[in-house]
Design a protein around this motif. Structure first.
Motif, PDB file in Angstrom:
ATOM      1  N   ASN A 292     -36.445  24.753  22.797  1.00  0.00           N
ATOM      2  CA  ASN A 292     -35.303  25.671  22.802  1.00  0.00           C
ATOM      3  C   ASN A 292     -34.013  24.874  22.667  1.00  0.00           C
ATOM      4  OD1 ASN A 292     -33.367  27.669  23.305  1.00  0.00           O
ATOM      5  ND2 ASN A 292     -34.740  28.765  24.698  1.00  0.00           N
ATOM      6  N   LEU A 293     -33.610  24.598  21.431  1.00  0.00           N
ATOM      7  CA  LEU A 293     -32.414  23.801  21.177  1.00  0.00           C
ATOM      8  C   LEU A 293     -31.132  24.508  21.635  1.00  0.00           C
ATOM      9  CD1 LEU A 293     -31.734  21.022  19.926  1.00  0.00           C
ATOM     10  CD2 LEU A 293     -31.303  22.218  17.783  1.00  0.00           C
ATOM     11  N   PRO A 294     -30.956  25.808  21.365  1.00  0.00           N
ATOM     12  CA  PRO A 294     -29.736  26.474  21.857  1.00  0.00           C
ATOM     13  C   PRO A 294     -29.607  26.412  23.376  1.00  0.00           C
ATOM     14  CG  PRO A 294     -30.785  27.806  20.163  1.00  0.00           C
ATOM     15  CD  PRO A 294     -31.745  26.702  20.490  1.00  0.00           C
ATOM     16  N   LEU A 295     -30.722  26.596  24.084  1.00  0.00           N
ATOM     17  CA  LEU A 295     -30.673  26.517  25.542  1.00  0.00           C
ATOM     18  C   LEU A 295     -30.292  25.116  25.985  1.00  0.00           C
ATOM     19  CD1 LEU A 295     -31.095  27.678  28.359  1.00  0.00           C
ATOM     20  CD2 LEU A 295     -33.557  27.171  28.128  1.00  0.00           C
ATOM     21  N   ALA A 296     -30.845  24.082  25.322  1.00  0.00           N
ATOM     22  CA  ALA A 296     -30.508  22.703  25.681  1.00  0.00           C
ATOM     23  C   ALA A 296     -29.008  22.446  25.518  1.00  0.00           C
ATOM     24  CB  ALA A 296     -31.311  21.726  24.829  1.00  0.00           C
ATOM     25  N   LYS A 297     -28.426  22.915  24.416  1.00  0.00           N
ATOM     26  CA  LYS A 297     -26.992  22.729  24.181  1.00  0.00           C
ATOM     27  C   LYS A 297     -26.182  23.451  25.255  1.00  0.00           C
ATOM     28  CE  LYS A 297     -25.667  22.961  19.825  1.00  0.00           C
ATOM     29  NZ  LYS A 297     -25.543  23.439  18.423  1.00  0.00           N
ATOM     30  N   LYS A 298     -26.612  24.647  25.628  1.00  0.00           N
ATOM     31  CA  LYS A 298     -25.930  25.396  26.681  1.00  0.00           C
ATOM     32  C   LYS A 298     -26.017  24.658  28.016  1.00  0.00           C
ATOM     33  CE  LYS A 298     -25.985  30.053  28.762  1.00  0.00           C
ATOM     34  NZ  LYS A 298     -26.383  29.703  30.154  1.00  0.00           N
ATOM     35  N   MET A 299     -27.201  24.116  28.325  1.00  0.00           N
ATOM     36  CA  MET A 299     -27.382  23.397  29.587  1.00  0.00           C
ATOM     37  C   MET A 299     -26.570  22.103  29.610  1.00  0.00           C
ATOM     38  SD  MET A 299     -31.486  24.030  30.171  1.00  0.00           S
ATOM     39  CE  MET A 299     -31.571  23.040  31.669  1.00  0.00           C
ATOM     40  N   VAL A 300     -26.457  21.424  28.465  1.00  0.00           N
ATOM     41  CA  VAL A 300     -25.608  20.231  28.390  1.00  0.00           C
ATOM     42  C   VAL A 300     -24.166  20.602  28.729  1.00  0.00           C
ATOM     43  CG1 VAL A 300     -24.583  18.527  26.827  1.00  0.00           C
ATOM     44  CG2 VAL A 300     -27.044  18.946  26.781  1.00  0.00           C
ATOM     45  N   ALA A 301     -23.677  21.694  28.135  1.00  0.00           N
ATOM     46  CA  ALA A 301     -22.300  22.123  28.387  1.00  0.00           C
ATOM     47  C   ALA A 301     -22.080  22.487  29.847  1.00  0.00           C
ATOM     48  CB  ALA A 301     -21.959  23.315  27.489  1.00  0.00           C
ATOM     49  N   GLU A 302     -23.120  23.054  30.474  1.00  0.00           N
ATOM     50  CA  GLU A 302     -22.995  23.481  31.872  1.00  0.00           C
ATOM     51  C   GLU A 302     -23.243  22.349  32.873  1.00  0.00           C
ATOM     52  OE1 GLU A 302     -25.836  26.588  32.053  1.00  0.00           O
ATOM     53  OE2 GLU A 302     -24.507  28.126  31.148  1.00  0.00           O
ATOM     54  N   SER A 303     -23.760  21.233  32.389  1.00  0.00           N
ATOM     55  CA  SER A 303     -24.143  20.144  33.299  1.00  0.00           C
ATOM     56  C   SER A 303     -22.956  19.334  33.813  1.00  0.00           C
ATOM     57  CB  SER A 303     -25.099  19.190  32.576  1.00  0.00           C
ATOM     58  OG  SER A 303     -24.391  18.432  31.587  1.00  0.00           O
ATOM     59  N   GLY A 304     -21.809  19.489  33.171  1.00  0.00           N
ATOM     60  CA  GLY A 304     -20.660  18.665  33.535  1.00  0.00           C
ATOM     61  C   GLY A 304     -20.539  17.402  32.718  1.00  0.00           C
ATOM     62  N   TYR A 305     -21.382  17.279  31.701  1.00  0.00           N
ATOM     63  CA  TYR A 305     -21.316  16.099  30.818  1.00  0.00           C
ATOM     64  C   TYR A 305     -19.927  15.996  30.189  1.00  0.00           C
ATOM     65  CZ  TYR A 305     -22.202  13.193  26.673  1.00  0.00           C
ATOM     66  OH  TYR A 305     -22.147  12.231  25.695  1.00  0.00           O
ATOM     67  N   LYS A 306     -19.328  14.827  30.269  1.00  0.00           N
ATOM     68  CA  LYS A 306     -17.949  14.619  29.849  1.00  0.00           C
ATOM     69  C   LYS A 306     -17.827  13.916  28.501  1.00  0.00           C
ATOM     70  CE  LYS A 306     -16.303  14.283  34.663  1.00  0.00           C
ATOM     71  NZ  LYS A 306     -17.634  14.533  35.249  1.00  0.00           N
ATOM     72  N   GLY A 307     -18.912  13.858  27.761  1.00  0.00           N
ATOM     73  CA  GLY A 307     -18.848  13.213  26.462  1.00  0.00           C
ATOM     74  C   GLY A 307     -18.944  11.702  26.509  1.00  0.00           C
ATOM     75  N   GLU A 308     -19.430  11.140  27.626  1.00  0.00           N
ATOM     76  CA  GLU A 308     -19.558   9.695  27.737  1.00  0.00           C
ATOM     77  C   GLU A 308     -20.436   9.146  26.618  1.00  0.00           C
ATOM     78  OE1 GLU A 308     -19.694  11.178  32.146  1.00  0.00           O
ATOM     79  OE2 GLU A 308     -20.459  11.830  30.179  1.00  0.00           O
ATOM     80  N   PRO A 309     -20.058   8.008  26.031  1.00  0.00           N
ATOM     81  CA  PRO A 309     -20.919   7.387  25.021  1.00  0.00           C
ATOM     82  C   PRO A 309     -22.265   6.996  25.631  1.00  0.00           C
ATOM     83  CG  PRO A 309     -18.723   6.431  24.981  1.00  0.00           C
ATOM     84  CD  PRO A 309     -18.804   7.275  26.217  1.00  0.00           C
ATOM     85  N   ILE A 310     -23.320   7.219  24.882  1.00  0.00           N
ATOM     86  CA  ILE A 310     -24.673   6.859  25.308  1.00  0.00           C
ATOM     87  C   ILE A 310     -25.137   5.703  24.443  1.00  0.00           C
ATOM     88  CG2 ILE A 310     -27.073   7.628  25.398  1.00  0.00           C
ATOM     89  CD1 ILE A 310     -25.983  10.456  25.976  1.00  0.00           C
ATOM     90  N   VAL A 311     -25.232   4.514  25.025  1.00  0.00           N
ATOM     91  CA  VAL A 311     -25.715   3.350  24.289  1.00  0.00           C
ATOM     92  C   VAL A 311     -27.230   3.442  24.204  1.00  0.00           C
ATOM     93  CG1 VAL A 311     -25.951   0.843  24.293  1.00  0.00           C
ATOM     94  CG2 VAL A 311     -23.774   1.884  24.912  1.00  0.00           C
ATOM     95  N   LEU A 312     -27.709   3.757  23.006  1.00  0.00           N
ATOM     96  CA  LEU A 312     -29.144   3.887  22.738  1.00  0.00           C
ATOM     97  C   LEU A 312     -29.600   2.631  22.022  1.00  0.00           C
ATOM     98  CD1 LEU A 312     -31.830   5.469  22.484  1.00  0.00           C
ATOM     99  CD2 LEU A 312     -30.904   6.487  20.388  1.00  0.00           C
ATOM    100  N   MET A 313     -30.351   1.778  22.721  1.00  0.00           N
ATOM    101  CA  MET A 313     -30.803   0.522  22.137  1.00  0.00           C
ATOM    102  C   MET A 313     -32.015   0.747  21.253  1.00  0.00           C
ATOM    103  SD  MET A 313     -30.346  -2.169  25.312  1.00  0.00           S
ATOM    104  CE  MET A 313     -31.610  -1.414  26.329  1.00  0.00           C
ATOM    105  N   SER A 314     -32.026   0.099  20.079  1.00  0.00           N
ATOM    106  CA  SER A 314     -33.135   0.230  19.140  1.00  0.00           C
ATOM    107  C   SER A 314     -33.536  -1.148  18.638  1.00  0.00           C
ATOM    108  CB  SER A 314     -32.723   1.105  17.953  1.00  0.00           C
ATOM    109  OG  SER A 314     -33.745   1.121  16.971  1.00  0.00           O
TER     110      SER A 314
END
Length: 523
Positions: free
Chosen positions: A347-369
């Motif tokens: 459920n991608l729309p629900l995930a986006k809604k939950m991200v917005a409601e989680s308090g996430y402030k847009g912090e950069p996420i360093v994803l190592m590859s």
């Protein structure tokens, strides 16, 4: 879903046209392409599979598990257990010598167990129950417990409790060793080691194999080559050509997309040697924003798609993979509890809604590859696209595997040399039960990279150790998986079985959790 072809190196797809006539092989030298660079040759300091593979060549273990996952004496002539289960007396077998020709002694074993015990899940449990370890004589030592530990033989035989000389074993468990003297069937040729290029091992002529058939990590370790050479080849096309031409004898981890071509290549054979396969993992740093936020982790869970990862890793070889929970399928501890949370409808729309409601402030996420491991790079690219699709500010950061392994040990903020997320795989054996399932631990800084703190998970793990019967242990594991889906120490991305590729004149391979170099011979 991303286009999986975008994760492949440019030359790999053309490898089928590169085959050359096989080169004449030196029958006394085995040439091997490992899965990654050997950047850190201390198998206690790091959990990297490549270091474990190196460890089994150079060092030996007191016990070794067999193909039934039962611990058998390996360096030991035998062991005795008191009737109350609190005292274990262990006796070394004859003929054990370090590579510098000094005898292996009981005083070497105790600090080796203690160092391993600070980093390994089973080892930490053993240390918590140990009242005393003491030397009785040069060949005999004793472990006295406060409570019975019936998993002793499995613990010392399944999880890389490598026995090292006392002076090396006394190195702090969180500091890398710099000397690689063992008593195992191969000697590490440190002077020939060039990180990023090659490593070499010589047969230990003074090693005395047990007079038993090899089985997993137990039995007779008979070496049939004078020398083993590791050749680091990050480019899959280069490795495929080297295998087909006979420039190398064995490629540990062929790119999945090249399997159809390699199956029909003259002189090449593909085999699955790991009975339990591997568990794909997306690791997250629970100690730093934003993944210190449980609501954000739950937002990821409702939309992360294991099939995306298996498509990226396996392509049209889907028969080699399946969805998975927190314990590897094929283990008695595997469970279907709450599996709909990760393999049900996404459920991608629900995930986006939950991200917005989680308090996430847009912090950069360093994803190592890791740039030099195709499977993990593919997983990281899926993760990067997924994070962005649900509104996370993912910063895809490419580096070689050795650098990633070093960086993931950092507790610093991501903008000061730390990290937020990375992808890896765990060998199926390691995640087959609570004792060895290090990424499932909830012991904070004493645990695996990401360092989640979860007292309830630790209590369930203790309960599993104290439960004597299989049915009871399985009940505990169901409770552990239910809790894991609530607190999400990591995200499982599927289980897959990767064939290894070798020249067809090699035989005698021992099936185990990592590639083993005893038993193999050229016919």
């Amino acid at each position: 879903m991303i286009d999986r072809r975008s994760v492949l190196t440019g030359g790999a797809a053309a490898a089928a046209s590169l085959a050359s006539p096989a080169l004449a092989a030196d029958p006394k030298v085995l040439r091997y392409v490992p899965q990654a660079n050997l950047a850190n040759p201390d198998p206690i300091w790091t959990t990297a599979t490549i270091a474990t593979l190196h460890g089994y060549m150079v060092w030996d273990t007191l016990f070794g598990i067999d193909e039934s996952l039962v611990g058998r004496p390996q360096m030991l002539a035998g062991s005795e257990t008191s009737t109350d289960g609190l005292t274990w007396k262990m006796t070394l077998r004859d003929g054990l010598l370090w590579h510098d020709n000094q005898p292996v002694l009981s005083k070497d074993c105790i600090p080796s167990i203690q160092r391993w015990g600070k980093r390994d899940g089973f080892g930490q449990r053993l240390m918590s129950l140990t009242a005393e370890m003491k030397v009785i004589d040069d060949k005999t030592f004793q472990i006295r417990l406060t409570r019975p530990f019936p998993q002793m033989a499995y613990a010392l035989g399944a999880n890389g409790c490598f026995i090292m000389p006392e002076r090396i074993a006394k190195t702090d468990a969180f500091t890398q060793i710099s000397e690689y003297i063992g008593s195992g069937p191969f000697k590490f040729l440190k002077d020939e080691w060039i990180s990023g290029a090659s490593a070499a091992y010589a047969k230990n002529d003074k090693y005395v194999p047990r007079q038993e058939s090899p089985s997993y990590w137990s039995g007779g370790k008979v070496v049939n080559f004078d020398r083993v050479e590791w050749k680091i080849m990050p480019d899959p096309a280069t490795a495929a050509e080297a295998l087909q031409s006979g420039e190398v004898d064995w490629w540990e981890n062929p790119l999945i997309d090249l399997l159809p071509m390699l199956k029909t290549a003259p002189g090449v054979k593909l085999e699955v040697l790991d009975p339990l396969g591997a568990l794909g993992v997306v690791g997250v740093n629970h100690t730093q924003p934003p993944f210190d936020n449980p609501k954000l982790l739950q937002a990821i869970l409702v939309a992360i798609n294991q099939h995306d990862y298996m498509d990226a890793v396996l392509g049209d070889q889907q028969s080699l993979g399946q969805t998975a929970g927190f314990f590897i399928d094929g283990s008695p501890m595997a469970s279907d509890v709450d599996m709909n949370k990760i393999n049900g409808k996404r459920n991608l729309p629900l995930a986006k809604k939950m991200v917005a409601e989680s308090g996430y402030k847009g912090e950069p996420i360093v994803l190592m590859s890791p740039s030099d491991q195709a499977q993990l790079s593919a997983m990281a690219q899926v993760t990067d696209a997924f994070y962005k699709s649900i509104g996370l500010n993912s910063k895809y950061t490419s580096m070689d595997w050795g650098t990633l392994v070093s960086r993931r040990a950092s507790h610093a903020p991501s903008d000061k040399g730390g990290w937020n997320s990375f992808c890896t795989t765990w060998g199926g054996l390691q995640v087959s039960n609570p004792g060895g399932n290090f990424p499932l631990r909830g012991n904070g800084n004493g645990g695996w990279f990401g360092w989640p703190t979860d007292p309830k998970m630790e209590a369930l793990r203790d309960k599993w150790f104290d439960t004597p019967d299989l049915a009871g242990q399985q009940t505990v594991c169901r409770d552990m998986q239910r809790l894991a889906f609530q607190n999400l120490p990591f995200f499982p991305t599927g289980q897959w079985f990767t064939p290894t590729g070798h020249r067809d004149d090699l035989t005698g391979f021992v099936k185990a959790g990592v590639m083993l170099f005893w038993g193999v011979k050229r016919v």
